[in-house]
Write a protein that holds these residues in place. Structure first.
Motif, PDB file in Angstrom:
ATOM      1  N   TRP A  17     104.296  51.940 -17.226  1.00  0.00           N
ATOM      2  CA  TRP A  17     105.722  51.643 -17.188  1.00  0.00           C
ATOM      3  C   TRP A  17     106.310  51.641 -18.596  1.00  0.00           C
ATOM      4  O   TRP A  17     105.691  51.134 -19.542  1.00  0.00           O
ATOM      5  CB  TRP A  17     105.958  50.278 -16.543  1.00  0.00           C
ATOM      6  CG  TRP A  17     105.625  50.233 -15.088  1.00  0.00           C
ATOM      7  CD1 TRP A  17     104.865  51.123 -14.387  1.00  0.00           C
ATOM      8  CD2 TRP A  17     106.018  49.230 -14.157  1.00  0.00           C
ATOM      9  NE1 TRP A  17     104.761  50.742 -13.075  1.00  0.00           N
ATOM     10  CE2 TRP A  17     105.459  49.583 -12.904  1.00  0.00           C
ATOM     11  CE3 TRP A  17     106.779  48.076 -14.259  1.00  0.00           C
ATOM     12  CZ2 TRP A  17     105.647  48.810 -11.765  1.00  0.00           C
ATOM     13  CZ3 TRP A  17     106.973  47.306 -13.127  1.00  0.00           C
ATOM     14  CH2 TRP A  17     106.402  47.673 -11.884  1.00  0.00           C
ATOM     15  N   ALA A  18     107.495  52.178 -18.706  1.00  0.00           N
ATOM     16  CA  ALA A  18     108.223  52.160 -19.978  1.00  0.00           C
ATOM     17  C   ALA A  18     109.029  50.873 -20.089  1.00  0.00           C
ATOM     18  O   ALA A  18     110.250  50.879 -20.300  1.00  0.00           O
ATOM     19  CB  ALA A  18     109.126  53.384 -20.071  1.00  0.00           C
ATOM     20  N   VAL A  19     108.358  49.746 -19.952  1.00  0.00           N
ATOM     21  CA  VAL A  19     108.985  48.420 -19.992  1.00  0.00           C
ATOM     22  C   VAL A  19     108.150  47.549 -20.927  1.00  0.00           C
ATOM     23  O   VAL A  19     106.912  47.612 -20.916  1.00  0.00           O
ATOM     24  CB  VAL A  19     109.065  47.785 -18.583  1.00  0.00           C
ATOM     25  CG1 VAL A  19     109.738  46.429 -18.647  1.00  0.00           C
ATOM     26  CG2 VAL A  19     109.807  48.702 -17.624  1.00  0.00           C
ATOM     27  N   ALA A  20     108.822  46.743 -21.731  1.00  0.00           N
ATOM     28  CA  ALA A  20     108.130  45.894 -22.694  1.00  0.00           C
ATOM     29  C   ALA A  20     107.367  44.778 -21.988  1.00  0.00           C
ATOM     30  O   ALA A  20     107.670  44.399 -20.846  1.00  0.00           O
ATOM     31  CB  ALA A  20     109.134  45.303 -23.684  1.00  0.00           C
ATOM     32  N   ASP A  21     106.378  44.250 -22.668  1.00  0.00           N
ATOM     33  CA  ASP A  21     105.603  43.136 -22.138  1.00  0.00           C
ATOM     34  C   ASP A  21     106.474  41.886 -22.019  1.00  0.00           C
ATOM     35  O   ASP A  21     107.286  41.591 -22.908  1.00  0.00           O
ATOM     36  CB  ASP A  21     104.412  42.828 -23.048  1.00  0.00           C
ATOM     37  CG  ASP A  21     103.433  43.998 -23.129  1.00  0.00           C
ATOM     38  OD1 ASP A  21     103.564  44.916 -22.310  1.00  0.00           O
ATOM     39  OD2 ASP A  21     102.557  43.971 -24.017  1.00  0.00           O
ATOM     40  N   ARG A  22     106.276  41.172 -20.914  1.00  0.00           N
ATOM     41  CA  ARG A  22     106.937  39.888 -20.674  1.00  0.00           C
ATOM     42  C   ARG A  22     108.452  39.994 -20.881  1.00  0.00           C
ATOM     43  O   ARG A  22     109.056  39.230 -21.643  1.00  0.00           O
ATOM     44  CB  ARG A  22     106.360  38.808 -21.594  1.00  0.00           C
ATOM     45  CG  ARG A  22     104.874  38.558 -21.389  1.00  0.00           C
ATOM     46  CD  ARG A  22     104.400  37.338 -22.132  1.00  0.00           C
ATOM     47  NE  ARG A  22     102.996  37.057 -21.848  1.00  0.00           N
ATOM     48  CZ  ARG A  22     102.361  35.945 -22.218  1.00  0.00           C
ATOM     49  NH1 ARG A  22     103.030  35.000 -22.878  1.00  0.00           N
ATOM     50  NH2 ARG A  22     101.099  35.767 -21.925  1.00  0.00           N
ATOM     51  N   SER A  23     109.046  40.944 -20.192  1.00  0.00           N
ATOM     52  CA  SER A  23     110.495  41.157 -20.312  1.00  0.00           C
ATOM     53  C   SER A  23     111.225  41.067 -18.982  1.00  0.00           C
ATOM     54  O   SER A  23     112.458  41.130 -18.967  1.00  0.00           O
ATOM     55  CB  SER A  23     110.769  42.527 -20.934  1.00  0.00           C
ATOM     56  OG  SER A  23     110.191  43.559 -20.137  1.00  0.00           O
TER      57      SER A  23
END
Length: 258
Positions: A95-101
């Motif tokens: 996923w192109a999503v930051a950690d813990r966001s």
């Protein structure tokens, strides 16, 4: 018996997604989606935050209409699927999503039809903040839906192309990823007919099965919370003696002279 034991080539989620969305547009699919939406609405009303991600078959506007989180988007692996306006085009295994966001992640039957369900669940758990929610909707392998898929695989396409995981296995995966399971509930105890005349009977059967907590529904919903692990520093009991600049004897002599 030959159809039962025959191994079929499994397709990945991005190739099955258009046909699965077409099945959810049918009468049976809309009936199943309505039951899942009602079950989700009861739990999403208590979820708050800023960002919510959705990955699965149904459109996010159909499932997350009552979600109180303002920013909602869909993880879409393919361009040929219907994913809505707010979407992130990326591989579901990366996923192109930051950690813990993210405050919440909704997984709608994505684990049933992907080739690497553990990796997908690992990516979903990575993006959730401590105290955030993960809600997983999946087909129950111990149900009449899966029995029909096994007996009539050709006529039950594309549902028979999946590999249904039990709720107990997913709960074990969630606990290994640092989550605590809040609730597991089941739905679709009555065969999906798509006829409005049988809705009263379906509601009655669902109420009785929910009261008895029977794990035999056509689908399940798992809600889990990411545990926040706080590390408390422990001070040692022993103390290092401080070096004195002046010994006690010298101090005593000076006091006598004065």
């Amino acid at each position: 018996m030959g159809l039962w034991l025959r191994k079929q080539e499994r397709l990945d989620l991005d190739r099955l997604l258009p046909s699965l969305q077409h099945w959810f547009d049918s009468d049976q699919g809309r009936e199943l989606l309505e039951q899942q939406r009602i079950m989700l609405d009861e739990r999403l009303s208590f979820v708050f935050g800023y960002h919510c991600a959705h990955i699965g078959i149904a459109d996010a506007s159909q499932l997350l209409a009552s979600c109180r989180i303002g920013h909602r988007f869909t993880i879409c692996p393919t361009a040929s699927a219907r994913c809505g306006q707010r979407q992130i085009r990326c591989d579901y295994n990366d996923w192109a999503v930051a950690d813990r966001s993210l405050d919440a992640v909704i997984v709608h039957h994505a684990l049933d039809f992907c080739l690497q369900p553990q990796q997908l669940l690992r990516e979903a758990s990575r993006c959730v903040i401590p105290g955030g929610k993960v809600m997983i909707l999946g087909f129950n392998p111990f149900s009449g839906i899966n029995l029909l898929n096994r007996c009539f695989p050709r006529s039950r396409q594309p549902l028979s192309a999946g590999r249904y995981l039990s709720s107990h296995r997913i709960q074990d995966w969630l606990q290994l990823l640092g989550y605590s399971v809040d609730e597991v509930c089941y739905g679709a105890f009555f065969p999906l007919t798509g006829k409005p005349s049988l809705q009263r009977i379906e509601q009655r059967v669902t109420q009785l099965a929910g009261r008895w907590k029977l794990p035999l529904g056509g689908f399940y919903l798992i809600q889990a919370t990411r545990d926040e692990r706080v590390v408390t520093p422990v001070r040692p009991r022993w103390r290092v003696p401080r070096k004195r600049l002046v010994s006690g004897a010298v101090v005593e002599r000076n006091s006598r002279r004065s």
